[in-house]
Motif scaffolding. Structure first.
Motif, PDB file in Angstrom:
ATOM      1  N   ASP A   1       0.828  -1.223   0.000  1.00 17.93           N
ATOM      2  CA  ASP A   1       0.000   0.000   0.000  1.00 17.93           C
ATOM      3  C   ASP A   1       0.854   1.263   0.000  1.00 17.93           C
ATOM      4  O   ASP A   1       0.404   2.319  -0.422  1.00 17.93           O
ATOM      5  CB  ASP A   1      -0.846   0.079   1.280  1.00 17.93           C
ATOM      6  N   GLU A   2       2.059   1.138   0.549  1.00 18.56           N
ATOM      7  CA  GLU A   2       2.834   2.367   0.794  1.00 18.56           C
ATOM      8  C   GLU A   2       4.310   2.036   0.902  1.00 18.56           C
ATOM      9  O   GLU A   2       4.685   0.870   1.087  1.00 18.56           O
ATOM     10  CB  GLU A   2       2.371   2.999   2.114  1.00 18.56           C
ATOM     11  N   VAL A   3       5.118   3.089   0.788  1.00 19.94           N
ATOM     12  CA  VAL A   3       6.564   2.927   0.984  1.00 19.94           C
ATOM     13  C   VAL A   3       7.052   4.066   1.881  1.00 19.94           C
ATOM     14  O   VAL A   3       6.626   5.212   1.736  1.00 19.94           O
ATOM     15  CB  VAL A   3       7.325   2.972  -0.362  1.00 19.94           C
ATOM     16  N   GLU A   4       7.928   3.713   2.795  1.00 20.01           N
ATOM     17  CA  GLU A   4       8.538   4.743   3.646  1.00 20.01           C
ATOM     18  C   GLU A   4      10.020   4.809   3.330  1.00 20.01           C
ATOM     19  O   GLU A   4      10.674   3.779   3.118  1.00 20.01           O
ATOM     20  CB  GLU A   4       8.329   4.392   5.125  1.00 20.01           C
ATOM     21  N   LEU A   5      10.544   6.034   3.248  1.00 21.70           N
ATOM     22  CA  LEU A   5      11.967   6.202   2.929  1.00 21.70           C
ATOM     23  C   LEU A   5      12.699   6.725   4.164  1.00 21.70           C
ATOM     24  O   LEU A   5      12.190   7.616   4.869  1.00 21.70           O
ATOM     25  CB  LEU A   5      12.123   7.196   1.769  1.00 21.70           C
TER      26      LEU A   5
ATOM     27  N   VAL B   1      15.271  14.589  -1.340  1.00 22.13           N
ATOM     28  CA  VAL B   1      15.984  14.533  -0.060  1.00 22.13           C
ATOM     29  C   VAL B   1      17.382  15.115  -0.201  1.00 22.13           C
ATOM     30  O   VAL B   1      17.900  15.243  -1.314  1.00 22.13           O
ATOM     31  CB  VAL B   1      16.092  13.074   0.454  1.00 22.13           C
ATOM     32  N   THR B   2      17.955  15.476   0.928  1.00 17.75           N
ATOM     33  CA  THR B   2      19.303  16.043   0.913  1.00 17.75           C
ATOM     34  C   THR B   2      20.312  14.917   1.114  1.00 17.75           C
ATOM     35  O   THR B   2      20.158  14.124   2.047  1.00 17.75           O
ATOM     36  CB  THR B   2      19.448  17.085   2.042  1.00 17.75           C
ATOM     37  N   PHE B   3      21.304  14.907   0.252  1.00 21.51           N
ATOM     38  CA  PHE B   3      22.276  13.809   0.354  1.00 21.51           C
ATOM     39  C   PHE B   3      23.169  14.002   1.563  1.00 21.51           C
ATOM     40  O   PHE B   3      23.710  15.076   1.807  1.00 21.51           O
ATOM     41  CB  PHE B   3      23.135  13.716  -0.914  1.00 21.51           C
ATOM     42  N   ASP B   4      23.330  12.921   2.272  1.00 23.30           N
ATOM     43  CA  ASP B   4      24.208  12.860   3.425  1.00 23.30           C
ATOM     44  C   ASP B   4      24.801  11.453   3.385  1.00 23.30           C
ATOM     45  O   ASP B   4      24.041  10.480   3.360  1.00 23.30           O
ATOM     46  CB  ASP B   4      23.330  13.063   4.674  1.00 23.30           C
ATOM     47  N   PRO B   5      26.111  11.296   3.313  1.00 24.78           N
ATOM     48  CA  PRO B   5      26.673   9.958   3.149  1.00 24.78           C
ATOM     49  C   PRO B   5      26.166   8.997   4.214  1.00 24.78           C
ATOM     50  O   PRO B   5      25.914   9.411   5.343  1.00 24.78           O
ATOM     51  CB  PRO B   5      28.180  10.167   3.282  1.00 24.78           C
ATOM     52  N   GLY B   6      26.038   7.769   3.845  1.00 24.87           N
ATOM     53  CA  GLY B   6      25.516   6.770   4.785  1.00 24.87           C
ATOM     54  C   GLY B   6      24.665   5.778   4.049  1.00 24.87           C
ATOM     55  O   GLY B   6      25.142   5.095   3.147  1.00 24.87           O
ATOM     56  N   GLU B   7      23.371   5.783   4.380  1.00 23.63           N
ATOM     57  CA  GLU B   7      22.509   4.847   3.650  1.00 23.63           C
ATOM     58  C   GLU B   7      21.104   5.380   3.492  1.00 23.63           C
ATOM     59  O   GLU B   7      20.620   6.188   4.282  1.00 23.63           O
ATOM     60  CB  GLU B   7      22.463   3.487   4.355  1.00 23.63           C
ATOM     61  N   VAL B   8      20.475   4.909   2.453  1.00 26.13           N
ATOM     62  CA  VAL B   8      19.077   5.252   2.202  1.00 26.13           C
ATOM     63  C   VAL B   8      18.320   3.935   2.146  1.00 26.13           C
ATOM     64  O   VAL B   8      18.814   2.946   1.605  1.00 26.13           O
ATOM     65  CB  VAL B   8      18.965   6.124   0.917  1.00 26.13           C
ATOM     66  N   LYS B   9      17.138   3.943   2.780  1.00 33.50           N
ATOM     67  CA  LYS B   9      16.404   2.676   2.884  1.00 33.50           C
ATOM     68  C   LYS B   9      14.943   2.890   2.521  1.00 33.50           C
ATOM     69  O   LYS B   9      14.321   3.874   2.938  1.00 33.50           O
ATOM     70  CB  LYS B   9      16.504   2.175   4.331  1.00 33.50           C
ATOM     71  N   ALA B  10      14.382   1.961   1.748  1.00 31.97           N
ATOM     72  CA  ALA B  10      12.946   2.004   1.438  1.00 31.97           C
ATOM     73  C   ALA B  10      12.301   0.752   2.020  1.00 31.97           C
ATOM     74  O   ALA B  10      12.859  -0.338   1.926  1.00 31.97           O
ATOM     75  CB  ALA B  10      12.739   2.037  -0.071  1.00 31.97           C
ATOM     76  N   VAL B  11      11.124   0.958   2.599  1.00 30.75           N
ATOM     77  CA  VAL B  11      10.388  -0.172   3.180  1.00 30.75           C
ATOM     78  C   VAL B  11       8.966  -0.125   2.629  1.00 30.75           C
ATOM     79  O   VAL B  11       8.290   0.896   2.750  1.00 30.75           O
ATOM     80  CB  VAL B  11      10.332  -0.060   4.726  1.00 30.75           C
ATOM     81  N   SER B  12       8.529  -1.223   1.994  1.00 27.82           N
ATOM     82  CA  SER B  12       7.134  -1.240   1.522  1.00 27.82           C
ATOM     83  C   SER B  12       6.303  -2.056   2.497  1.00 27.82           C
ATOM     84  O   SER B  12       6.787  -3.039   3.078  1.00 27.82           O
ATOM     85  CB  SER B  12       7.053  -1.820   0.110  1.00 27.82           C
ATOM     86  N   ARG B  13       5.060  -1.628   2.665  1.00 27.41           N
ATOM     87  CA  ARG B  13       4.185  -2.311   3.629  1.00 27.41           C
ATOM     88  C   ARG B  13       2.804  -2.527   3.037  1.00 27.41           C
ATOM     89  O   ARG B  13       2.321  -1.712   2.252  1.00 27.41           O
ATOM     90  CB  ARG B  13       4.007  -1.445   4.887  1.00 27.41           C
ATOM     91  N   LYS B  14       2.220  -3.644   3.447  1.00 21.16           N
ATOM     92  CA  LYS B  14       0.806  -3.894   3.106  1.00 21.16           C
ATOM     93  C   LYS B  14       0.075  -4.155   4.403  1.00 21.16           C
ATOM     94  O   LYS B  14       0.541  -4.965   5.227  1.00 21.16           O
ATOM     95  CB  LYS B  14       0.715  -5.105   2.174  1.00 21.16           C
ATOM     96  N   ASP B  15      -1.038  -3.487   4.611  1.00 24.29           N
ATOM     97  CA  ASP B  15      -1.798  -3.597   5.870  1.00 24.29           C
ATOM     98  C   ASP B  15      -0.862  -3.473   7.069  1.00 24.29           C
ATOM     99  O   ASP B  15      -0.947  -4.237   8.038  1.00 24.29           O
ATOM    100  CB  ASP B  15      -2.538  -4.939   5.943  1.00 24.29           C
ATOM    101  N   GLY B  16       0.081  -2.580   6.966  1.00 26.20           N
ATOM    102  CA  GLY B  16       0.994  -2.324   8.084  1.00 26.20           C
ATOM    103  C   GLY B  16       2.148  -3.310   8.197  1.00 26.20           C
ATOM    104  O   GLY B  16       3.073  -3.099   8.983  1.00 26.20           O
ATOM    105  N   LYS B  17       2.115  -4.373   7.407  1.00 28.59           N
ATOM    106  CA  LYS B  17       3.192  -5.385   7.513  1.00 28.59           C
ATOM    107  C   LYS B  17       4.242  -5.162   6.427  1.00 28.59           C
ATOM    108  O   LYS B  17       3.897  -4.863   5.278  1.00 28.59           O
ATOM    109  CB  LYS B  17       2.615  -6.782   7.319  1.00 28.59           C
ATOM    110  N   VAL B  18       5.504  -5.346   6.787  1.00 22.36           N
ATOM    111  CA  VAL B  18       6.589  -5.117   5.833  1.00 22.36           C
ATOM    112  C   VAL B  18       6.530  -6.161   4.717  1.00 22.36           C
ATOM    113  O   VAL B  18       6.425  -7.354   4.970  1.00 22.36           O
ATOM    114  CB  VAL B  18       7.960  -5.194   6.546  1.00 22.36           C
ATOM    115  N   VAL B  19       6.572  -5.678   3.465  1.00 21.36           N
ATOM    116  CA  VAL B  19       6.592  -6.591   2.314  1.00 21.36           C
ATOM    117  C   VAL B  19       8.029  -6.731   1.799  1.00 21.36           C
ATOM    118  O   VAL B  19       8.534  -7.826   1.640  1.00 21.36           O
ATOM    119  CB  VAL B  19       5.667  -6.071   1.183  1.00 21.36           C
ATOM    120  N   CYS B  20       8.679  -5.613   1.545  1.00 21.51           N
ATOM    121  CA  CYS B  20      10.056  -5.637   1.036  1.00 21.51           C
ATOM    122  C   CYS B  20      10.841  -4.481   1.649  1.00 21.51           C
ATOM    123  O   CYS B  20      10.261  -3.472   2.068  1.00 21.51           O
ATOM    124  CB  CYS B  20      10.098  -5.427  -0.477  1.00 21.51           C
TER     125      CYS B  20
END
Ligand code: GAL
Length: 818
Positions: A645-649, A679-698
């Motif tokens: 349903d959604e992705v959080e970065l 987003v503003t670049f800052d060295p390190g890492e960027v992460k995306a999390v997709s969720r369905k009905d609140g549960k993590v998919v990928c």
């Protein structure tokens, strides 16, 4: 790899004359890039010529050069005239009453003249046609020699890279005097009231009786018939579809006085399909879109030379994206492509020509059209009509006969291209009640197709969407096929009542893998108008889906129309893979296309995953671009996803917000097909999390890569005789260094060879293939990394060590049959 391939060997009871034997004649040809009439002669001294196997393409071995007459459109690679010679043995006695011998070429580009034992047996101009000669009168028991002159010197003659030489397989067939003629079995498989109905027509040379046996894919006999025209009914046929490509085999036996003298096998398949003017495409009762791509025939660094592994790799990558249809643009394909589409479940639009009478380049097929079109089109349909994968014929692509302006015959390449893309004014369209010369020609070509196959509809790729297009006006086009013009689709039902519709060609977005033009919500049109030049010193395009040519669209724009318009049967995107030539929007040193969803080396570009998220049920979460920028830079991060349903970065653990795909235009970085964050670049890492009905998919994490440290080699694709190895420049923790451009040398040890290298850059001037230099030395194959990656293609059992000036080397060991 291949030796003798027999459909059937000697039969019991046949002592002197063998039944059909089909032998591949690829090995041990001699080649010289030069021209002399004497080269056709039997005792011509060819001892110093180069030994090679066909399929072969001499142009791919050359240097890119601005002065090559093919131009950047043709890949800036050389043309010329070359000769091939092959000495071969015949053990049987050839005579009209004895064995008959046939020599078949699947494709020679172009203008080939074939000589057998010094005598000319035929000339074939069209470089994409398959042709066969009866060489019985010219051969004898013992050693024979065939010489082939290939003339690709009159250039330009193509709008894309054609390749040069005997670039497909060659076959030698021996038959009994009584035998099935070339392409002499027509197995017309249909589904009638739920049953499989197979009408079999057999054309014989000589007099004999015919028996057909139909077998399913397990070899079980499901029906038999007799006679030159017969029908077999299968009560519950296993249908051919994209998910379950079930095929059947017809075994045709020819008997003379009770003895079998020929066996001929034909693959066929039952499927029930239709194109509906209101609901689009249907296969076996299922309504779905043709998610197609257009493909040219080259294999990147391997050139036009047919390589089944490279072909299979292409189709496998496309199928994994969700592709279910291929358009063989704009010419007859290699037979192996059709065989693979049959077994992999890919629907095919089989296309004949890119031009009719009116030329698009100075020396193209138009000069042969009047004399040869009937033969070439008939041969295409006769050769291909039994393939279950083919569901439509295309009689032409963007032919200039869509309009009546006569000056087309005298245009330069540039003018013709302009006309192609510009469209024409009203005065060049058909008048009411007029059946123009162009419309009559359309009818004539359709009539040729229908002469040999009435089971499939006819279409044509048209870039004139008006119903007064002379092709449409002919009434002979069964499926209206637009190239581009998605804005006109809303008018289709009223302009073409009762006609089904597809996009025969679509999109033409422009992308360079790894290069991102920001802001990503601006769409870059290059060139802005078709008549304007476009320049940019980078010679790159943008891997966000935000760049396209003036006549085209972004991927999302056209897909949105296809997806939401029920009467659109589907589309064929221009293109699946990048191809050599046509480097729109640039000129030389750009020499290959930007249109592909997959680059020339075979690395997917990002938009590949947009389609995968829409066209497959595979879980997709694809975050891009990389995370190696200048601190403080504003970067647009995009994400394609599905099944969620959604992705959080998150940037370095800090949430940048949750986003959802949306058709509303409220957030310029989100559409119905992707989400994005600035987003503003800052060295390190960027992460995306997709969720369905609140549960993590990928979940996907991209880390900032440190200094380039070593070369990582991995197998991209292993075929039956060819292996594709990816080289990546990575930091010491294995993160891809996205800006790396290191020169990588590939040291091969083993019993095979390196066939080529590539990195997907449209402007790399490094040679694709390494060939021995004059002194016989073989230079070390090399390739620069392009946005961190490159590819090497090899054969044999061995190992490849990848070295560069400063990186730790990588090694890979492999075993591939030769
Ligand atoms: C079409 C044409 C293709 C290719 C494409 C590039 O007009 O049919 O062959 O040239 O444009 O956008």
């Amino acid at each position: 790899m291949r030796t003798l391939f027999c459909l059937v060997c000697a039969f019991c009871g046949l002592t002197t004359i063998q039944a059909r034997q089909r032998q591949i004649l690829d090995a041990d040809w001699l080649f010289l890039l030069a021209d002399s009439v004497q080269m056709s002669e039997v005792d011509y001294d060819d001892s110093a010529w180069r030994h090679l196997n066909v399929p072969h393409d001499w142009a791919i071995e050359g240097d890119f050069y601005v002065g090559n007459p093919s131009g950047a459109s043709g890949g800036a690679l050389p043309g010329g005239i070359g000769w091939y010679r092959k000495h071969f043995q015949i053990s049987a006695d050839p005579s009209p009453k004895g064995s008959r011998f046939f020599l078949e070429f699947d494709g020679v580009y172009m203008n080939s003249t074939v000589y057998v034992n010094g005598q000319e047996v035929g000339f074939r101009p069209y470089g994409y046609s398959t042709f066969e000669y009866d060489i019985t009168p010219y051969v004898h028991q013992g050693e024979n020699v065939v010489a082939v002159r290939v003339d690709n010197s009159d250039q330009p003659n193509s709008r894309w890279y054609s390749g040069c030489g005997i670039y497909r397989h060659v076959w030698l067939t021996q038959t009994h005097p009584v035998h099935v003629k070339h392409w002499g079995v027509y197995a017309d498989a249909r589904v009638v009231k739920g049953k499989g109905r197979l009408d079999i027509g057999v054309s014989l040379d000589g007099a004999g009786t015919v028996e057909n046996t139909l077998m399913d894919s397990n070899g079980r006999v499901v029906g038999r018939s007799r006679g030159l025209r017969s029908t077999i009914t299968v009560t519950k046929p296993l249908l051919w579809s994209c998910d379950a490509p079930n095929t059947y085999k017809v075994r045709t036996e020819v008997k003379v006085r009770g003895k079998v003298v020929d066996i001929y096998e034909t693959t066929t398949g039952f499927r029930d399909f239709r194109f509906d003017p209101r609901t689009g495409f249907w296969l076996n009762g299922k309504n779905f879109k043709l998610n197609g791509v257009c493909e040219h025939h080259d294999f990147g660094c391997l050139g036009a030379a047919l390589n089944e592994d490279a072909l299979h790799r292409k189709l496998t990558k496309l199928k994994a994206m969700g592709v279910n249809a291929i358009r063989c643009s704009h010419n007859p394909p290699a037979p192996e492509l059709l065989n693979m589409c049959d077994t992999m479940g890919l629907i095919v639009m089989d296309e004949s020509f890119d031009m009719w009478r009116r030329k698009k380049t100075q020396n193209d097929y138009a000069r042969f059209f009047d004399e040869w079109h009937e033969r070439d089109l008939s041969d295409l349909v006769m050769r291909d009509r039994n393939h279950p994968s083919i569901l439509m014929w295309s009689i032409g692509n963007e032919v200039l006969e869509q309009w009546s302006s006569a000056e087309a015959d005298t245009l330069t390449l540039e003018q013709a291209n302009l006309i192609l893309n510009a469209g024409h004014d009203e005065s060049t369209l058909a008048k009411d009640n007029e059946l123009s010369v162009q419309s009559l020609l359309t009818q004539h070509l359709a009539e040729i197709v229908k002469r040999y196959d009435t089971s499939r509809p006819i279409t044509a790729g048209c870039n004139e969407p008006s119903p007064n297009n002379h092709l449409f006006k002919s009434g002979a086009i069964d499926i209206i096929g637009f190239n581009y013009h998605h804005q006109w689709v809303k008018d289709v039902p009223q302009d073409f009542p009762d006609k089904p519709f597809i996009f025969s060609e679509s999109v033409s977005a422009l992308q360079t893998r790894g290069n991102y033009m920001m802001p990503s919500d601006s769409v870059y049109v290059a060139p802005k108008e078709w008549w304007l030049p476009y320049t940019d010193p980078s010679y790159m395009c943008s891997a966000y889906d935000n760049m396209h040519a003036s006549w085209s669209s972004t991927h999302e724009e056209t897909w949105d129309v296809v997806k939401h318009t029920p009467y659109v049967g589907g589309q064929f995107i221009w293109t699946g893979f990048d191809y050599i030539g046509e480097p729109t929007p640039y000129g030389f040193p750009a020499r290959s296309s930007y249109f592909g969803l997959i680059d020339l080396a075979g690395f997917p570009k990002d938009t590949y995953y947009m389609y995968q998220s829409e066209w497959t049920t595979k879980p997709v979460l694809h975050l891009f671009p990389h995370w190696n920028w200048v601190p403080g830079d504003e970067i647009d991060m995009w994400c394609y996803y599905n099944n969620a349903d959604e992705v959080e970065l998150f940037v370095n653990g800090k949430s940048q917000g949750v986003k959802r795909k949306t058709a509303s235009k409220d957030d310029p970085l989100c559409t119905a097909y992707h989400v994005g964050w600035r987003v503003t670049f800052d060295p390190g890492e960027v992460k995306a999390v997709s969720r369905k009905d609140g549960k993590v998919v990928c979940e996907q994490i991209i880390k900032t890569a440190g200094a380039p440290d070593h070369i990582r080699l991995s197998v991209d694709y292993q075929g039956q005789s060819t292996i594709f190895i990816m080289a990546e420049v990575v930091d010491r923790d294995g993160n891809l260094c996205p800006w790396a451009e290191d020169q990588i040398c590939f040291i091969y040890e083993g019993d095979g060879e390196v066939l080529g290298t590539d990195n997907g850059s449209q402007t790399s001037m490094e040679r694709f293939r390494v060939v021995p230099s004059v002194d016989g030395r073989l230079p070390t194959p090399h390739r620069k990394a392009f946005f961190g990656k490159c590819m090497v293609v090899a054969t044999g059992n061995g190992s490849i060590t990848a070295k560069s000036a400063t990186l730790q080397p990588g090694v890979v060991t492999f075993t591939v049959e030769k």
